[in-house]
Design an enzyme around this catalytic site. Structure first.
Site, mmCIF file in Angstrom:
data_model
loop_
_atom_site.group_PDB
_atom_site.id
_atom_site.type_symbol
_atom_site.label_atom_id
_atom_site.label_comp_id
_atom_site.label_asym_id
_atom_site.label_seq_id
_atom_site.Cartn_x
_atom_site.Cartn_y
_atom_site.Cartn_z
ATOM 1 N N ASP A 1 0.827 -1.209 0.000
ATOM 2 C CA ASP A 1 0.000 0.000 0.000
ATOM 3 C C ASP A 1 0.867 1.267 0.000
ATOM 4 O OD1 ASP A 1 -2.358 1.371 0.018
ATOM 5 O OD2 ASP A 1 -2.814 1.016 2.128
ATOM 6 N N HIS B 1 3.304 3.554 -8.865
ATOM 7 C CA HIS B 1 3.123 2.136 -9.195
ATOM 8 C C HIS B 1 4.397 1.561 -9.818
ATOM 9 C CE1 HIS B 1 -0.925 2.580 -8.001
ATOM 10 N NE2 HIS B 1 -1.344 3.229 -9.068
ATOM 11 N N LEU C 1 11.809 -20.382 -4.271
ATOM 12 C CA LEU C 1 10.765 -19.494 -3.740
ATOM 13 C C LEU C 1 9.520 -19.504 -4.633
ATOM 14 C CD1 LEU C 1 10.080 -16.963 -1.783
ATOM 15 C CD2 LEU C 1 10.799 -15.598 -3.732
HETATM 16 C C1 V07 Z 1 1.798 -3.940 -9.641
HETATM 17 C C2 V07 Z 1 3.506 -2.637 -8.353
HETATM 18 C C3 V07 Z 1 3.562 -3.051 -6.914
HETATM 19 C C4 V07 Z 1 2.719 -2.195 -6.024
HETATM 20 C C5 V07 Z 1 1.252 -2.462 -6.116
HETATM 21 C C6 V07 Z 1 0.489 -1.922 -7.306
HETATM 22 C C7 V07 Z 1 1.263 -1.742 -8.581
HETATM 23 C C8 V07 Z 1 4.261 -6.423 -10.005
HETATM 24 C C9 V07 Z 1 3.201 -7.013 -10.661
HETATM 25 C C10 V07 Z 1 3.183 -8.347 -11.260
HETATM 26 C C11 V07 Z 1 2.000 -9.065 -11.336
HETATM 27 C C12 V07 Z 1 1.986 -10.337 -11.879
HETATM 28 C C13 V07 Z 1 3.166 -10.893 -12.351
HETATM 29 C C14 V07 Z 1 4.337 -10.198 -12.287
HETATM 30 C C15 V07 Z 1 4.348 -8.929 -11.748
HETATM 31 C C16 V07 Z 1 2.154 -6.088 -10.591
HETATM 32 C C17 V07 Z 1 0.091 -5.151 -10.836
HETATM 33 C C18 V07 Z 1 0.495 -4.040 -10.141
HETATM 34 C C19 V07 Z 1 -1.291 -5.233 -11.374
HETATM 35 F F1 V07 Z 1 3.153 -12.135 -12.864
HETATM 36 N N1 V07 Z 1 3.908 -5.236 -9.551
HETATM 37 N N2 V07 Z 1 2.619 -5.006 -9.896
HETATM 38 N N3 V07 Z 1 0.904 -6.183 -11.067
HETATM 39 N N4 V07 Z 1 2.190 -2.819 -8.928
#
Ligand code: V07
Length: 255
Positions: free
Chosen positions: A34, A51, A145
């Site tokens: 968050d 983000h 992991l």
């Molecule tokens: C997102 C970055 C981290 C903070 C929270 C919101 C934004 C990594 C992924 C991800 C998801 C699936 C995957 C590999 C990476 C991600 C979303 C948002 C939607 F297989 N960060 N991140 N996906 N944020």
């Protein structure tokens, strides 16, 4: 034999050295990431920059968790409620999985990481799902992991879907009411195959569970920090694990 892991490089906010023993490392750590938007706002930057920086913190947390010997890391990347955000922001978020994987997948494979996903696949854009399914497939035989992304995930939805499966199984005559127990439920949640989280981390000062892993968090230790997710680093994870190790876990019993 207790091996002590000393976290010797400390952030300026918290110069104390923490000691972690390798004997009581949480097996499963779940994180509510968050404060990305607030972090950006504080710097006068657009939310999407938050983000983007949050994505880099995902990488740092993954490496730090792996180094500590944590076996499962679940990251709450997108909730079923996040669709209410402006369309531009949602579109940007839905590109982050493929962006993250384009940058990090090779290294994750080298590190023997297994990628998993929890949440409703229906509703995700095809480009997002395709990138994730490719990564899941490529890493399915890795036994390092487990990096589990909760995407389009909601705890109540997960439990409701499980109840609906129960109803359908009963209607079809394949299940009797007496056969329903907590094991049956666990086997039909989206987290099936993962142990319950031992430790939940939430950044950015909010002290809520916000519809995350409602069933699975029943006995988890909760750890909150005021820092924003894009600032999260190895030392914060060490602080959380050190605190986890100081707490006595009783599961409602004594001792
Ligand atoms: C997102 C970055 C981290 C903070 C929270 C919101 C934004 C990594 C992924 C991800 C998801 C699936 C995957 C590999 C990476 C991600 C979303 C948002 C939607 F297989 N960060 N991140 N996906 N944020």
């Amino acid at each position: 034999m207790i091996k002590r892991i000393r976290s010797w490089w400390r952030h300026k906010d918290n110069p104390n050295v923490v000691e972690i023993t390798s004997e009581n490392i949480p097996q499963h750590v779940a994180i509510i990431m968050d404060g990305n938007g607030r972090w950006a706002k504080r710097l006068g930057l657009p939310r999407i920059v938050g983000h983007q920086s949050g994505m880099k913190a995902v990488k740092r947390a993954t490496i730090a968790a792996d180094e500590l010997g944590i076996k499962y890391l679940t990251m709450y990347a997108f909730s079923t409620e996040n669709w209410k955000r402006p369309k531009d922001e949602v579109d940007f978020l839905m590109r982050l999985p493929q962006e993250f994987l384009a940058i990090e997948l090779d290294e994750l494979i080298q590190k023997n990481v297994q990628i998993r996903m929890m949440g409703d696949k229906e509703g995700l854009p095809k480009h997002t799902l395709d990138a994730m399914e490719k990564a899941i497939k490529l890493t399915e035989n890795n036994d390092g992991l487990v990096l589990n992304f909760a995407l389009n995930y909601g705890g109540r939805k997960e439990i409701t879907d499980c109840m609906s499966m129960i109803g359908r199984e009963i209607e079809a005559g394949r299940l009797r009411a007496e056969e329903i127990n907590s094991q049956w439920v666990e086997d039909h949640l989206q987290s099936t195959g993962l142990p319950d989280p031992d430790l939940l981390i939430r950044t950015s000062g909010e002290m809520r569970v916000s519809n995350f892993m409602l069933w699975q968090l029943a006995y988890s230790e909760l750890w909150f920090t005021d820092i924003y997710w894009p600032e999260f680093n190895k030392n914060h994870l060490h602080d959380a694990v050190a605190e986890y190790q100081r707490r006595t876990r009783r599961y409602g019993g004594l001792s």
